[in-house]
Design an enzyme around this catalytic site. Sequence first.
Site, PDB file in Angstrom:
ATOM      1  N   ASP A  33       0.817  -1.027   0.093  1.00 55.12           N
ATOM      2  CA  ASP A  33       0.398  -0.274  -0.003  1.00 55.12           C
ATOM      3  C   ASP A  33       0.864   1.345   0.027  1.00 55.12           C
ATOM      4  O   ASP A  33       1.829   1.124   0.913  1.00 55.12           O
ATOM      5  CB  ASP A  33      -0.712  -0.239   0.893  1.00 55.12           C
ATOM      6  CG  ASP A  33      -2.513   1.111   0.992  1.00 55.12           C
ATOM      7  OD1 ASP A  33      -3.113   0.529   1.023  1.00 55.12           O
ATOM      8  OD2 ASP A  33      -2.057   1.773   1.245  1.00 55.12           O
ATOM      9  N   LYS A  38      -0.435   3.160   7.345  1.00 57.13           N
ATOM     10  CA  LYS A  38      -1.607   2.155   7.168  1.00 57.13           C
ATOM     11  C   LYS A  38      -0.737   0.568   6.720  1.00 57.13           C
ATOM     12  O   LYS A  38      -0.726  -0.610   7.729  1.00 57.13           O
ATOM     13  CB  LYS A  38      -2.396   1.544   5.602  1.00 57.13           C
ATOM     14  CG  LYS A  38      -3.332   0.994   5.648  1.00 57.13           C
ATOM     15  CD  LYS A  38      -3.783   0.561   4.667  1.00 57.13           C
ATOM     16  CE  LYS A  38      -5.019   1.632   4.291  1.00 57.13           C
ATOM     17  NZ  LYS A  38      -6.010   1.679   2.795  1.00 57.13           N
ATOM     18  N   THR A 127     -13.152  -2.164 -10.228  1.00 58.67           N
ATOM     19  CA  THR A 127     -13.902  -1.805 -11.026  1.00 58.67           C
ATOM     20  C   THR A 127     -13.860  -1.017 -12.167  1.00 58.67           C
ATOM     21  O   THR A 127     -13.685  -0.048 -11.806  1.00 58.67           O
ATOM     22  CB  THR A 127     -15.452  -1.444 -10.436  1.00 58.67           C
ATOM     23  OG1 THR A 127     -15.431  -2.587  -9.639  1.00 58.67           O
ATOM     24  CG2 THR A 127     -16.682  -1.114 -11.157  1.00 58.67           C
ATOM     25  N   PHE A 153     -16.079  -9.432  -6.140  1.00 59.85           N
ATOM     26  CA  PHE A 153     -17.950  -9.141  -6.237  1.00 59.85           C
ATOM     27  C   PHE A 153     -18.564  -9.317  -4.249  1.00 59.85           C
ATOM     28  O   PHE A 153     -19.094  -9.575  -3.667  1.00 59.85           O
ATOM     29  CB  PHE A 153     -19.077  -9.786  -6.674  1.00 59.85           C
ATOM     30  CG  PHE A 153     -19.033 -10.322  -7.533  1.00 59.85           C
ATOM     31  CD1 PHE A 153     -19.132  -9.951  -8.868  1.00 59.85           C
ATOM     32  CD2 PHE A 153     -17.829 -11.471  -8.656  1.00 59.85           C
ATOM     33  CE1 PHE A 153     -19.557  -9.122 -10.513  1.00 59.85           C
ATOM     34  CE2 PHE A 153     -17.519 -11.290  -9.592  1.00 59.85           C
ATOM     35  CZ  PHE A 153     -18.826 -10.226 -11.080  1.00 59.85           C
ATOM     36  N   LYS A 205     -19.164  -6.929 -13.666  1.00 59.77           N
ATOM     37  CA  LYS A 205     -19.206  -5.934 -12.928  1.00 59.77           C
ATOM     38  C   LYS A 205     -20.110  -5.364 -12.401  1.00 59.77           C
ATOM     39  O   LYS A 205     -21.428  -5.248 -11.603  1.00 59.77           O
ATOM     40  CB  LYS A 205     -18.222  -5.871 -11.894  1.00 59.77           C
ATOM     41  CG  LYS A 205     -17.581  -5.049 -11.250  1.00 59.77           C
ATOM     42  CD  LYS A 205     -17.634  -5.983 -10.440  1.00 59.77           C
ATOM     43  CE  LYS A 205     -18.096  -4.395  -9.170  1.00 59.77           C
ATOM     44  NZ  LYS A 205     -17.508  -5.255  -7.349  1.00 59.77           N
ATOM     45  N   ASN A 209     -23.919  -5.510 -10.962  1.00 62.55           N
ATOM     46  CA  ASN A 209     -24.131  -4.291  -9.455  1.00 62.55           C
ATOM     47  C   ASN A 209     -25.197  -2.703 -10.196  1.00 62.55           C
ATOM     48  O   ASN A 209     -26.214  -2.736  -9.429  1.00 62.55           O
ATOM     49  CB  ASN A 209     -22.955  -2.881  -8.711  1.00 62.55           C
ATOM     50  CG  ASN A 209     -21.723  -4.193  -7.920  1.00 62.55           C
ATOM     51  OD1 ASN A 209     -22.395  -4.642  -7.598  1.00 62.55           O
ATOM     52  ND2 ASN A 209     -20.706  -2.624  -7.955  1.00 62.55           N
ATOM     53  N   GLY A 254     -35.386   1.020   1.743  1.00 61.63           N
ATOM     54  CA  GLY A 254     -34.886   1.514   2.296  1.00 61.63           C
ATOM     55  C   GLY A 254     -34.714   3.608   2.362  1.00 61.63           C
ATOM     56  O   GLY A 254     -35.551   3.821   1.218  1.00 61.63           O
ATOM     57  N   CYS A 261     -19.952   1.765  -3.941  1.00 61.29           N
ATOM     58  CA  CYS A 261     -20.336   1.310  -5.398  1.00 61.29           C
ATOM     59  C   CYS A 261     -21.548   1.448  -6.028  1.00 61.29           C
ATOM     60  O   CYS A 261     -21.216   1.710  -6.887  1.00 61.29           O
ATOM     61  CB  CYS A 261     -20.251  -0.619  -5.108  1.00 61.29           C
ATOM     62  SG  CYS A 261     -18.928  -1.122  -3.946  1.00 61.29           S
TER      63      CYS A 261
HETATM   64  C1  UGA Z   1     -21.831  -3.683  -3.744  1.00 63.64           C
HETATM   65  C2  UGA Z   1     -22.222  -5.214  -4.204  1.00 63.64           C
HETATM   66  O1  UGA Z   1     -23.079  -5.856  -2.936  1.00 63.64           O
HETATM   67  C3  UGA Z   1     -20.991  -6.251  -4.171  1.00 63.64           C
HETATM   68  O2  UGA Z   1     -21.623  -7.245  -5.032  1.00 63.64           O
HETATM   69  C4  UGA Z   1     -20.353  -5.852  -4.816  1.00 63.64           C
HETATM   70  O3  UGA Z   1     -19.037  -6.459  -4.625  1.00 63.64           O
HETATM   71  C5  UGA Z   1     -19.461  -3.731  -4.376  1.00 63.64           C
HETATM   72  O4  UGA Z   1     -20.564  -3.237  -4.197  1.00 63.64           O
HETATM   73  C6  UGA Z   1     -18.588  -3.376  -5.594  1.00 63.64           C
HETATM   74  O5  UGA Z   1     -18.532  -3.140  -6.300  1.00 63.64           O
HETATM   75  O6  UGA Z   1     -17.676  -3.308  -4.466  1.00 63.64           O
HETATM   76  P1  UGA Z   1     -21.196  -3.049  -0.582  1.00 63.64           P
HETATM   77  O7  UGA Z   1     -21.277  -1.552  -1.830  1.00 63.64           O
HETATM   78  O8  UGA Z   1     -20.568  -3.011  -0.091  1.00 63.64           O
HETATM   79  O9  UGA Z   1     -21.704  -4.383  -2.156  1.00 63.64           O
HETATM   80  O10 UGA Z   1     -23.091  -3.166  -0.546  1.00 63.64           O
HETATM   81  P2  UGA Z   1     -24.899  -3.714  -0.477  1.00 63.64           P
HETATM   82  O11 UGA Z   1     -25.090  -4.672   0.413  1.00 63.64           O
HETATM   83  O12 UGA Z   1     -24.801  -3.613  -1.596  1.00 63.64           O
HETATM   84  O13 UGA Z   1     -25.582  -2.645  -0.572  1.00 63.64           O
HETATM   85  C7  UGA Z   1     -25.944  -0.950  -1.084  1.00 63.64           C
HETATM   86  C8  UGA Z   1     -26.694  -0.601  -0.611  1.00 63.64           C
HETATM   87  O14 UGA Z   1     -28.009  -0.828  -1.131  1.00 63.64           O
HETATM   88  C9  UGA Z   1     -26.911   0.174   0.770  1.00 63.64           C
HETATM   89  O15 UGA Z   1     -27.067   1.779   0.568  1.00 63.64           O
HETATM   90  C10 UGA Z   1     -28.140  -0.751   1.437  1.00 63.64           C
HETATM   91  O16 UGA Z   1     -28.404   0.166   2.884  1.00 63.64           O
HETATM   92  C11 UGA Z   1     -28.991  -1.188   0.082  1.00 63.64           C
HETATM   93  N1  UGA Z   1     -29.775  -2.129   0.503  1.00 63.64           N
HETATM   94  C12 UGA Z   1     -29.282  -3.379   0.409  1.00 63.64           C
HETATM   95  C13 UGA Z   1     -31.681  -1.987   0.539  1.00 63.64           C
HETATM   96  O17 UGA Z   1     -31.392  -0.072   0.606  1.00 63.64           O
HETATM   97  N2  UGA Z   1     -31.781  -2.687   0.442  1.00 63.64           N
HETATM   98  C14 UGA Z   1     -31.490  -4.616   0.609  1.00 63.64           C
HETATM   99  O18 UGA Z   1     -32.397  -4.887   0.483  1.00 63.64           O
HETATM  100  C15 UGA Z   1     -30.249  -4.409  -0.093  1.00 63.64           C
END
Ligand code: UGA
Length: 433
Positions: A33, A38, A127, A153, A205, A209, A254, A261
């Site tokens: 890094d 870090k 990405t 992912f 990817k 997303n 939500g 992402c």
């Molecule tokens: C997301 C994707 O889910 C991963 O598969 C991907 O690898 C990642 O981006 C990335 O590109 O690195 P992440 O950003 O950690 O993961 O978050 P999520 O868990 O997907 O949630 C995204 C948003 O959707 C959050 O604000 C969450 O609160 C919202 N969400 C999720 C909902 O409002 N309802 C749901 O049922 C699920």
Amino acid sequence: MFARRIAVVGAGYVGLTTAACLASLGHRVVCADVDAGKVAKLRRLEVDILEEGLPELVAEGVAAGRLEFVVGASGVFQCPDQVEVLFLCVPTPMSPTGAADLSAIESVLSEIGDQLAPGTVVVNKSTVPVGTAALAERLLGRADVTVVSNPEFLREGTAVHDFLHPDRIVVGASDQNAAERVAALYSRLGAPLVLTDAQSAELTKYAANCFLAMKLSYVNAIAELCEQLGADVADVTEGMGYDHRIGQAFLRPGPGWGGSCLPKDTMALEQVAASSGVDFSLLRATITTNERQFDLVVAKAREACGGELEGARIGLLGLAFKAGTGDLRSSPALIVARRLVQEGATVVAYDPQVPLAVLGVTDGIDVVADARSAAKDASALMLLTEWPEFRTQDWTEIASLLSGTTVVDTRNHLDPEVLERAGLDWRGVGLGR
Ligand code: UGA
């Protein structure tokens, strides 16, 4: 002893998880890094990102002599064994135009290009726009080095679990032999493998997303309809989700979707579609539906304060973009909090993972140390992040601290019966009254 074979450049949540998990699979890994502070912390086994199971895996890898940390991408070549596979896990943030900013990748490639041994495989996990593997090969200018796309992912907060239990592994390259060498690193995981060309892997990817974002915008719009039509979104989504083609996951309404992402990737794919002459209005609608979701949440806050936000005091539960992380990047909670401040409300917020020091004073948000302090004298309370501890608050005590009675639960996370017993007026999403 294994020969040191894998280098990971970037020790953020993707890089560090990749490095620690590959080490746990038996590989020898050196992780670099640019941030010397870090690296020093990681050498002391201090992991400062919130990822379940990561500190333990880092400690195990280091103790087993399979994981080490170095400063700067070139640091990986100071180790005696030859690097055979080098993972790029550096940030690709959104540039002001909405496109992905590739400067971190470009700078690493120019730093290490000459030092790669012939036959090295460079793997991009960040990405990146379709065509980046080919661009990276051109930038490297080395006929003896292949660039492979192997998108990750991982979800923030559950990255270790997602790495070790993947739904699939996607690997794409112009040279199938190089792609197979990368795929072999994951063979112990037993996941379905998609071996393809680099551009298909890169597009996979974004396609995944953006589909997830579309699913959420869709469900948030359905929740709004439920409110108008007297339906219950929990039953509607349950009924939809039993259809295997739809699935129960990612159907919770939500305050809008956020994080580091989905917002960036939807904008980037929209740009790619526009510059390719493809009318992807479905993606535009996905983004605008999400922006409107923030308006709807602010409108609910306004209604809970008797129609006027100016001068109101609102307690917020949660600031992180989802539970399980302290990340504020494109957090719907923070976007809503700022909007409330702009409309003249006093906003007092509590998040178990976001300390006061993280927010600048310009945000105008008063960050406090516990839920009770957020509730004190508030005309309304709003839940924006689904932290488990919010469900188990002493709601009778919270009720006694509030000046009003309304709790707006933007994620249907709380138990309405518990709140109602405490004399509170629970307002969820997607429930017609
Ligand atoms: C997301 C994707 O889910 C991963 O598969 C991907 O690898 C990642 O981006 C990335 O590109 O690195 P992440 O950003 O950690 O993961 O978050 P999520 O868990 O997907 O949630 C995204 C948003 O959707 C959050 O604000 C969450 O609160 C919202 N969400 C999720 C909902 O409002 N309802 C749901 O049922 C699920």
